[in-house]
Design a protein around this motif. Structure first.
Motif, PDB file in Angstrom:
ATOM      1  N   PRO A 257     -53.524 -22.555  -4.360  1.00 29.77           N
ATOM      2  CA  PRO A 257     -53.218 -23.982  -4.203  1.00 29.77           C
ATOM      3  C   PRO A 257     -54.216 -24.799  -3.154  1.00 29.77           C
ATOM      4  CG  PRO A 257     -51.699 -22.742  -3.011  1.00 29.77           C
ATOM      5  CD  PRO A 257     -52.543 -21.445  -3.685  1.00 29.77           C
ATOM      6  N   LEU A 258     -54.722 -24.018  -2.349  1.00 25.65           N
ATOM      7  CA  LEU A 258     -55.441 -24.649  -1.293  1.00 25.65           C
ATOM      8  C   LEU A 258     -56.914 -24.758  -1.497  1.00 25.65           C
ATOM      9  CD1 LEU A 258     -53.721 -23.586   2.160  1.00 25.65           C
ATOM     10  CD2 LEU A 258     -53.219 -25.627   0.779  1.00 25.65           C
ATOM     11  N   GLY A 259     -57.532 -23.583  -2.171  1.00 26.09           N
ATOM     12  CA  GLY A 259     -58.823 -23.419  -2.277  1.00 26.09           C
ATOM     13  C   GLY A 259     -59.518 -22.513  -1.172  1.00 26.09           C
ATOM     14  N   TYR A 260     -60.686 -22.182  -1.284  1.00 27.61           N
ATOM     15  CA  TYR A 260     -61.195 -21.097  -0.459  1.00 27.61           C
ATOM     16  C   TYR A 260     -61.581 -21.485   0.996  1.00 27.61           C
ATOM     17  CZ  TYR A 260     -61.609 -17.475  -4.134  1.00 27.61           C
ATOM     18  OH  TYR A 260     -61.433 -16.685  -4.931  1.00 27.61           O
ATOM     19  N   PRO A 261     -62.177 -22.733   1.045  1.00 27.18           N
ATOM     20  CA  PRO A 261     -62.567 -23.395   2.431  1.00 27.18           C
ATOM     21  C   PRO A 261     -61.238 -23.537   3.209  1.00 27.18           C
ATOM     22  CG  PRO A 261     -63.805 -24.418   0.949  1.00 27.18           C
ATOM     23  CD  PRO A 261     -62.910 -23.642   0.071  1.00 27.18           C
ATOM     24  N   GLN A 262     -60.035 -24.166   2.667  1.00 25.52           N
ATOM     25  CA  GLN A 262     -58.852 -24.348   3.682  1.00 25.52           C
ATOM     26  C   GLN A 262     -58.303 -23.282   3.901  1.00 25.52           C
ATOM     27  OE1 GLN A 262     -60.169 -25.724   0.766  1.00 25.52           O
ATOM     28  NE2 GLN A 262     -60.165 -28.062   1.080  1.00 25.52           N
ATOM     29  N   ALA A 263     -58.308 -22.215   2.971  1.00 22.05           N
ATOM     30  CA  ALA A 263     -57.569 -20.837   3.281  1.00 22.05           C
ATOM     31  C   ALA A 263     -58.417 -20.264   4.626  1.00 22.05           C
ATOM     32  CB  ALA A 263     -57.436 -20.104   1.880  1.00 22.05           C
ATOM     33  N   PHE A 264     -59.690 -20.060   4.415  1.00 23.96           N
ATOM     34  CA  PHE A 264     -60.432 -19.762   5.554  1.00 23.96           C
ATOM     35  C   PHE A 264     -60.116 -20.416   6.836  1.00 23.96           C
ATOM     36  CE2 PHE A 264     -63.686 -17.915   2.650  1.00 23.96           C
ATOM     37  CZ  PHE A 264     -63.650 -16.510   3.211  1.00 23.96           C
ATOM     38  N   ALA A 265     -59.968 -21.632   6.841  1.00 24.54           N
ATOM     39  CA  ALA A 265     -59.489 -22.445   7.938  1.00 24.54           C
ATOM     40  C   ALA A 265     -58.067 -22.081   8.522  1.00 24.54           C
ATOM     41  CB  ALA A 265     -59.491 -24.061   7.735  1.00 24.54           C
ATOM     42  N   VAL A 266     -57.174 -22.145   7.568  1.00 23.01           N
ATOM     43  CA  VAL A 266     -55.726 -21.638   7.841  1.00 23.01           C
ATOM     44  C   VAL A 266     -55.712 -20.223   8.679  1.00 23.01           C
ATOM     45  CG1 VAL A 266     -53.455 -21.064   7.096  1.00 23.01           C
ATOM     46  CG2 VAL A 266     -54.877 -23.256   6.164  1.00 23.01           C
ATOM     47  N   THR A 267     -56.690 -19.365   8.272  1.00 23.97           N
ATOM     48  CA  THR A 267     -56.681 -18.053   8.678  1.00 23.97           C
ATOM     49  C   THR A 267     -57.222 -18.116  10.165  1.00 23.97           C
ATOM     50  OG1 THR A 267     -57.275 -16.969   6.553  1.00 23.97           O
ATOM     51  CG2 THR A 267     -57.910 -15.686   8.306  1.00 23.97           C
ATOM     52  N   ALA A 268     -58.128 -18.837  10.272  1.00 25.86           N
ATOM     53  CA  ALA A 268     -58.442 -18.999  11.811  1.00 25.86           C
ATOM     54  C   ALA A 268     -57.450 -19.494  12.566  1.00 25.86           C
ATOM     55  CB  ALA A 268     -59.854 -19.835  11.795  1.00 25.86           C
ATOM     56  N   VAL A 269     -57.023 -20.534  12.313  1.00 28.32           N
ATOM     57  CA  VAL A 269     -55.630 -20.998  12.876  1.00 28.32           C
ATOM     58  C   VAL A 269     -54.576 -19.950  13.251  1.00 28.32           C
ATOM     59  CG1 VAL A 269     -53.751 -22.690  13.035  1.00 28.32           C
ATOM     60  CG2 VAL A 269     -55.977 -23.420  12.358  1.00 28.32           C
ATOM     61  N   VAL A 270     -54.163 -19.078  12.299  1.00 30.73           N
ATOM     62  CA  VAL A 270     -53.316 -18.058  12.474  1.00 30.73           C
ATOM     63  C   VAL A 270     -53.711 -17.207  13.378  1.00 30.73           C
ATOM     64  CG1 VAL A 270     -52.071 -16.279  11.306  1.00 30.73           C
ATOM     65  CG2 VAL A 270     -52.151 -18.497  10.306  1.00 30.73           C
ATOM     66  N   MET A 271     -54.936 -16.734  13.403  1.00 27.99           N
ATOM     67  CA  MET A 271     -55.706 -15.767  14.415  1.00 27.99           C
ATOM     68  C   MET A 271     -55.423 -16.239  15.854  1.00 27.99           C
ATOM     69  SD  MET A 271     -59.051 -14.862  12.289  1.00 27.99           S
ATOM     70  CE  MET A 271     -59.998 -14.024  13.742  1.00 27.99           C
ATOM     71  N   LEU A 272     -55.185 -17.617  15.859  1.00 29.44           N
ATOM     72  CA  LEU A 272     -55.256 -17.984  17.381  1.00 29.44           C
ATOM     73  C   LEU A 272     -53.799 -17.886  17.992  1.00 29.44           C
ATOM     74  CD1 LEU A 272     -57.377 -21.308  17.299  1.00 29.44           C
ATOM     75  CD2 LEU A 272     -58.104 -19.132  18.389  1.00 29.44           C
ATOM     76  N   GLY A 273     -52.888 -17.594  17.163  1.00 30.10           N
ATOM     77  CA  GLY A 273     -51.702 -17.284  17.413  1.00 30.10           C
ATOM     78  C   GLY A 273     -51.674 -15.949  18.585  1.00 30.10           C
ATOM     79  N   ALA A 274     -52.482 -15.260  18.537  1.00 30.70           N
ATOM     80  CA  ALA A 274     -52.588 -14.049  19.363  1.00 30.70           C
ATOM     81  C   ALA A 274     -53.030 -14.322  20.738  1.00 30.70           C
ATOM     82  CB  ALA A 274     -53.450 -12.822  18.644  1.00 30.70           C
ATOM     83  N   LEU A 275     -53.410 -15.473  21.015  1.00 35.61           N
ATOM     84  CA  LEU A 275     -53.832 -15.828  22.359  1.00 35.61           C
ATOM     85  C   LEU A 275     -52.886 -15.743  23.534  1.00 35.61           C
ATOM     86  CD1 LEU A 275     -55.790 -19.476  21.742  1.00 35.61           C
ATOM     87  CD2 LEU A 275     -56.758 -17.189  22.612  1.00 35.61           C
ATOM     88  N   ALA A 276     -51.665 -15.942  23.054  1.00 39.45           N
ATOM     89  CA  ALA A 276     -50.671 -15.610  23.933  1.00 39.45           C
ATOM     90  C   ALA A 276     -50.664 -14.168  24.494  1.00 39.45           C
ATOM     91  CB  ALA A 276     -49.437 -16.325  23.509  1.00 39.45           C
ATOM     92  N   PRO A 277     -50.431 -13.151  23.693  1.00 38.20           N
ATOM     93  CA  PRO A 277     -50.441 -11.989  24.147  1.00 38.20           C
ATOM     94  C   PRO A 277     -51.559 -11.606  24.765  1.00 38.20           C
ATOM     95  CG  PRO A 277     -50.309 -11.873  21.793  1.00 38.20           C
ATOM     96  CD  PRO A 277     -49.992 -13.238  22.290  1.00 38.20           C
ATOM     97  N   ALA A 278     -52.795 -11.905  24.287  1.00 38.36           N
ATOM     98  CA  ALA A 278     -53.979 -11.620  24.920  1.00 38.36           C
ATOM     99  C   ALA A 278     -53.965 -12.213  26.608  1.00 38.36           C
ATOM    100  CB  ALA A 278     -55.166 -12.239  24.133  1.00 38.36           C
ATOM    101  N   HIS A 279     -53.656 -13.193  26.509  1.00 39.12           N
ATOM    102  CA  HIS A 279     -53.735 -14.127  28.090  1.00 39.12           C
ATOM    103  C   HIS A 279     -52.685 -13.153  28.908  1.00 39.12           C
ATOM    104  CE1 HIS A 279     -54.241 -17.200  31.060  1.00 39.12           C
ATOM    105  NE2 HIS A 279     -53.071 -17.280  31.046  1.00 39.12           N
ATOM    106  N   ARG A 280     -51.330 -13.007  28.104  1.00 35.94           N
ATOM    107  CA  ARG A 280     -50.355 -12.119  29.110  1.00 35.94           C
ATOM    108  C   ARG A 280     -50.934 -10.955  29.658  1.00 35.94           C
ATOM    109  NH1 ARG A 280     -46.500 -14.638  25.736  1.00 35.94           N
ATOM    110  NH2 ARG A 280     -46.518 -12.787  24.275  1.00 35.94           N
ATOM    111  N   ASP A 281     -51.495 -10.273  28.596  1.00 27.41           N
ATOM    112  CA  ASP A 281     -52.214  -8.858  29.109  1.00 27.41           C
ATOM    113  C   ASP A 281     -53.375  -8.974  30.126  1.00 27.41           C
ATOM    114  OD1 ASP A 281     -51.897  -6.095  28.211  1.00 27.41           O
ATOM    115  OD2 ASP A 281     -53.980  -6.184  28.341  1.00 27.41           O
TER     116      ASP A 281
END
Length: 440
Positions: free
Chosen positions: A363-387
């Motif tokens: 539904p989104l297309g490849y470029p938008q799906a890559f962008a969403v993937t990058a945003v989802v990855m940033l969700g791991a900033l919290a555990p990385a910072h806490r560690d």
């Protein structure tokens, strides 16, 4: 769980890193990693072409990763019963033999999925059986450099195998690639009898669940899984996301990404041994997300290649930093838990990433799906910072502490180290799968 790290000021000569057992282990790593990576981007292309579209590409990678993850969790019981050598040999056979008949039934979706399921189980066997053994062969104060060297050995097949597989498929056909991958994996079985086997140990083992409950292992596991999401997406969908007639660009990008990862993994290992790996986890995550976002510009060849390079650097840093840091926080009894957690994060991340991206790309297309993937990855900033900010975590309350408080792990292992006993939940020290072992 007490965090431990090798002394950076230890007196005396540094212990030898490359030994005969480690060289033999490299042979099995090369066979498994080559057999795995030659087909990693080719099977999704073959599935997409043979079945006429849909999410066949994502399902093929998802099936491969599914049995890899399940195998990583289940194989340690086989290792305890049969030993490392037998399980490793069976794994190489299951990885190689099905590849020989991948194209036997004219692209049947059911057949492709079945082959991927069996190969995933075989790959799990190879990385689980060799993982804790590999860790035991590396001196503690050279752990980062040693794991980086293992990453280079397993990274070479990724570096060459991903683009070579795509090129061979385009010029010589899918059958040629599949047979080549199968033969390479099967040939590596010849090196298995020379490897040391598992020896019994009186030290209690540490389970995967017990390890994951410890914040000191859970946080780097979560961060690495986030970077692995994009790894699964790139190897599966990058050739499909580029404009028609871009097979050459796909091959270049699939070469640049593992090349950058291999170089970064080596640099991160040397830096981590001297200054600590914990400070590298957050930069690795940020670079991985930035590279994924650049690849979203699929219409720009420069952006795609640059994104592959940036992602590769970040992924290589994250690979070495998380694995080295996790090993430094356990004794030998916890190597199995660390290798299992790290490789489950790798394979589950790749599998979930590929399947989820396939669903989004429709539904989104490849470029938008890559962008969403990058945003989802940033969700791991919290555990990385806490560690990064956390003090060394307290010991895990279980049958045995991850690091025995009264008798710390020796800085320099014996001259002829024996493989630690595999636990019910031991896993691989995958080279880069890359392991890939990541370790393999």
């Amino acid at each position: 769980m007490t965090s431990t790290a090798p002394s950076r000021t230890a007196a005396g000569p540094r212990p030898r890193l490359v030994t005969r057992p480690l060289l033999l282990r490299f042979v099995s790593i090369l066979g498994a990693s080559t057999g795995f990576n030659l087909l990693l981007s080719v099977v999704p292309l073959y599935a997409e072409e043979s079945t006429g579209g849909g999410n066949a590409a994502g399902l093929a990678t998802g099936a491969l990763m599914l049995t890899t993850v399940l195998g990583e969790l289940a194989t340690p019981r086989l290792v305890v019963r049969f030993g490392y050598r037998a399980v490793l040999a069976v794994g190489l056979f299951l990885l190689g033999a099905p590849a020989l008949v991948l194209t036997a039934f004219d692209g049947s979706a059911v057949w492709i999925t079945a082959v991927c399921l069996v190969r995933g189980l075989g790959f799990a066997f190879t990385i689980v059986a060799g993982g804790a053994l590999t860790a035991s062969l590396i001196p503690a104060e050279r752990r980062g450099e040693g794991l980086a060297l293992v990453g280079v050995v397993s990274g070479a097949p990724s570096l060459l195998g991903l683009p070579l597989g795509v090129w061979l498929a385009a010029h010589l056909g899918y059958t040629t690639v599949a047979v080549t991958a199968g033969v390479v994996a099967l040939a590596a079985i010849a090196a298995v009898p020379g490897l040391p086997d598992r020896e019994a140990s009186a030290e209690p083992s540490v389970g995967v669940v017990e390890g994951f409950r410890s914040a000191g292992l859970r946080r780097p596991t979560v961060v690495f899984a986030a970077t692995a999401l994009a790894a699964g997406v790139i190897v599966t969908f990058l050739p499909l996301a580029l404009p028609a007639g871009s097979a050459g660009l796909a091959a270049v990008a699939l070469f640049v990404q593992p090349a950058a990862a291999t170089a970064a993994r080596w640099a991160a290992g040397r830096y981590g041994d001297r200054h600590g790996s914990d400070r590298l986890v957050l930069p690795g995550l940020l670079l991985s997300a930035a590279g994924t976002l650049l690849i979203a510009l699929t219409g720009s060849p420069v952006a795609v290649v640059a994104g592959a390079a940036v992602f590769g650097i970040g992924f290589g840093i994250a690979q070495n930093a998380t694995l080295t840091m996790m090993y430094a926080r356990v004794s030998g009894a916890g190597y199995g838990a660390v290798t299992a957690l790290w490789n489950v994060a790798y394979d589950a991340g790749m599998g979930v990433g590929a399947v989820a991206f396939g669903v989004l790309a429709g539904p989104l297309g490849y470029p938008q799906a890559f962008a969403v993937t990058a945003v989802v990855m940033l969700g791991a900033l919290a555990p990385a910072h806490r560690d990064r900010r956390a003090a060394p975590p307290a010991p895990v309350a279980a049958s045995a502490p991850l690091v025995p408080p009264a008798v710390p792990a020796p800085l320099v292992p014996p001259a002829a180290p024996a493989a630690p006993a595999a636990s019910e939940s031991s896993g691989p020290c995958s080279a880069n799968r890359l392991p890939p072992c990541a370790d393999g």
